[in-house]
Design a protein around this motif. Sequence first.
Motif, short mmCIF file in Angstrom:
data_model
loop_
_atom_site.label_atom_id
_atom_site.label_comp_id
_atom_site.label_asym_id
_atom_site.label_seq_id
_atom_site.Cartn_x
_atom_site.Cartn_y
_atom_site.Cartn_z
N GLY A 184 0.78 -1.22 0.00
CA GLY A 184 0.00 0.00 0.00
C GLY A 184 0.81 1.28 0.00
N LEU A 185 2.13 1.19 -0.20
CA LEU A 185 2.98 2.38 -0.23
C LEU A 185 3.16 2.84 -1.67
N SER A 186 2.06 3.30 -2.25
CA SER A 186 2.03 3.62 -3.67
C SER A 186 3.02 4.72 -4.04
N ALA A 187 3.10 5.75 -3.22
CA ALA A 187 3.99 6.87 -3.52
C ALA A 187 5.45 6.40 -3.58
N LEU B 168 -0.02 -1.14 -10.53
CA LEU B 168 -0.78 -1.45 -9.31
C LEU B 168 -0.69 -0.29 -8.33
N ALA B 169 0.50 0.28 -8.21
CA ALA B 169 0.67 1.43 -7.31
C ALA B 169 -0.16 2.62 -7.78
N CYS B 170 -0.19 2.84 -9.09
CA CYS B 170 -0.98 3.95 -9.64
C CYS B 170 -2.46 3.75 -9.35
N ALA B 171 -2.93 2.53 -9.50
CA ALA B 171 -4.34 2.24 -9.25
C ALA B 171 -4.70 2.49 -7.79
N GLN B 172 -3.81 2.08 -6.90
CA GLN B 172 -4.07 2.27 -5.47
C GLN B 172 -4.09 3.74 -5.09
N ALA B 173 -3.22 4.52 -5.72
CA ALA B 173 -3.09 5.94 -5.37
C ALA B 173 -4.03 6.83 -6.17
N PHE C 92 -0.02 9.67 -13.98
CA PHE C 92 1.17 8.82 -13.90
C PHE C 92 0.88 7.47 -14.55
N GLY C 93 -0.32 6.94 -14.27
CA GLY C 93 -0.71 5.67 -14.84
C GLY C 93 -0.80 5.73 -16.35
N LYS C 94 -1.29 6.86 -16.88
CA LYS C 94 -1.37 7.01 -18.34
C LYS C 94 0.02 6.99 -18.96
N CYS C 95 0.97 7.62 -18.28
CA CYS C 95 2.35 7.62 -18.79
C CYS C 95 2.90 6.19 -18.86
N ILE C 96 2.62 5.44 -17.80
CA ILE C 96 3.08 4.04 -17.78
C ILE C 96 2.37 3.25 -18.87
N HIS C 97 1.06 3.51 -19.03
CA HIS C 97 0.30 2.81 -20.07
C HIS C 97 0.90 3.09 -21.45
N ASN C 98 1.32 4.33 -21.67
CA ASN C 98 1.97 4.66 -22.95
C ASN C 98 3.26 3.87 -23.14
N GLN C 99 3.98 3.66 -22.03
CA GLN C 99 5.20 2.87 -22.12
C GLN C 99 4.86 1.42 -22.49
N VAL C 100 3.79 0.90 -21.91
CA VAL C 100 3.37 -0.47 -22.22
C VAL C 100 3.03 -0.59 -23.70
N MET C 101 2.27 0.39 -24.21
CA MET C 101 1.89 0.34 -25.61
C MET C 101 3.11 0.46 -26.51
N ALA C 102 4.07 1.25 -26.10
CA ALA C 102 5.29 1.42 -26.90
C ALA C 102 6.10 0.13 -26.93
N CYS C 103 6.00 -0.64 -25.85
CA CYS C 103 6.78 -1.88 -25.76
C CYS C 103 6.14 -3.04 -26.51
N MET C 104 4.84 -2.97 -26.76
CA MET C 104 4.15 -4.11 -27.36
C MET C 104 4.70 -4.39 -28.75
N GLY C 105 5.06 -5.63 -28.95
CA GLY C 105 5.57 -6.03 -30.25
C GLY C 105 7.06 -5.86 -30.41
N VAL C 106 7.69 -5.08 -29.52
CA VAL C 106 9.14 -4.88 -29.64
C VAL C 106 9.84 -5.25 -28.36
N GLY C 107 9.17 -5.92 -27.43
CA GLY C 107 9.80 -6.34 -26.18
C GLY C 107 9.81 -5.22 -25.18
N VAL C 108 10.92 -5.07 -24.49
CA VAL C 108 11.02 -4.07 -23.44
C VAL C 108 11.91 -2.95 -23.87
N ARG C 109 11.76 -1.83 -23.21
CA ARG C 109 12.61 -0.69 -23.49
C ARG C 109 13.90 -0.82 -22.71
N HIS C 110 14.99 -0.38 -23.30
CA HIS C 110 16.30 -0.53 -22.66
C HIS C 110 16.88 0.82 -22.26
N TRP C 111 17.40 0.85 -21.06
CA TRP C 111 18.31 1.90 -20.67
C TRP C 111 19.64 1.23 -20.40
#
Length: 338
Positions: A274-277, A304-309, A314-333
Amino acid sequence: ERERERESPWSHMKKLCGVVNSRRLFSFASTSPATTATLVAHFDRVVDKSSVFSWNSAISDLARNGDSAEALRAFSWMRRLSLTPDRSTFPCALKSCAALSSLRSGRQLHLQAFLLGLHPDLFVSSSLVDMYSKCDQLGDARRVFDETPHRNAVVWTSMIVGCVLNSIPHEALSLFKQLLVGEGGEEDGESMDPVLAVAVMSACSRMSERRVTSGVHGLLVRKGLAADVGVGNTLIDAYAKCGDLELAREVFDDMDVRDVISWNSLIAVYAQNGLSAKAMEAFLEMSRCGYVLYNAMTLSAVLLACAQAGALQFGKCIHNQVMACMGVGVRHWKSSPR
């Protein structure tokens, strides 16, 4: 058509050729339009099929590359040639049985090892313990373990890992204690390695007893194993399951090297408690630290943290990352030490 080729002797020979004499044979096997008979003739000409060493190499490489069924077929072919397996043959074949959860094949190999007098060998016995454990036959694994003379750290580790896999953490820790005090074997704890340490900490994690976890942690520090990234990741999980999030964070902060599992563990610990922040803060810290790889587990935990908080933006930003990753795996740093 491809499915038929994959199951054919031609396909099996191609795989054997590819591993027994790597580049030259693999190139031939991959590009030649030859019939199976031609490829067999080429195999006979280049590889000594009467050599147990050649077959051991084939079985080992097939098992290592995840071709478990092919590895067992190679073992069967070897036996049909009346070649006698040795102490190097059985561990790789048993590993394939474990990967396939093929108890029947595993028992057949065990019988052959017994008839050849190889079952007391430490490499063979540890592989038997591992195979039976992964086939949900912990009783058979324990019998092999008990009948193995002069057990080394590998045999002990296989049995302890088997107990953890079969959800018997108390027995895993009991065996670990025996290993430390030298009961039933010749080890005194000096042969501990990260694999054993991770198995023991996994047992602590399943027990969720802080006193036990803290005691094992102290031992690992004295043995110089606490700095291992795999051990650190398991420690984070163990302390979190004991409800001690501060110590979990302390372990994370003390790690010299952190991988994606380290970050996922921390983010998930915060989100699940429950420590979403703090979970979202850890995700941002992960993205800023440089050279880190995030994956679906990371995104799932932070969502999950975004949903709880109720953090919609913030959740939309993460969702955009998910959509960007679909079909090309994960993003790399970039991924680097602290």
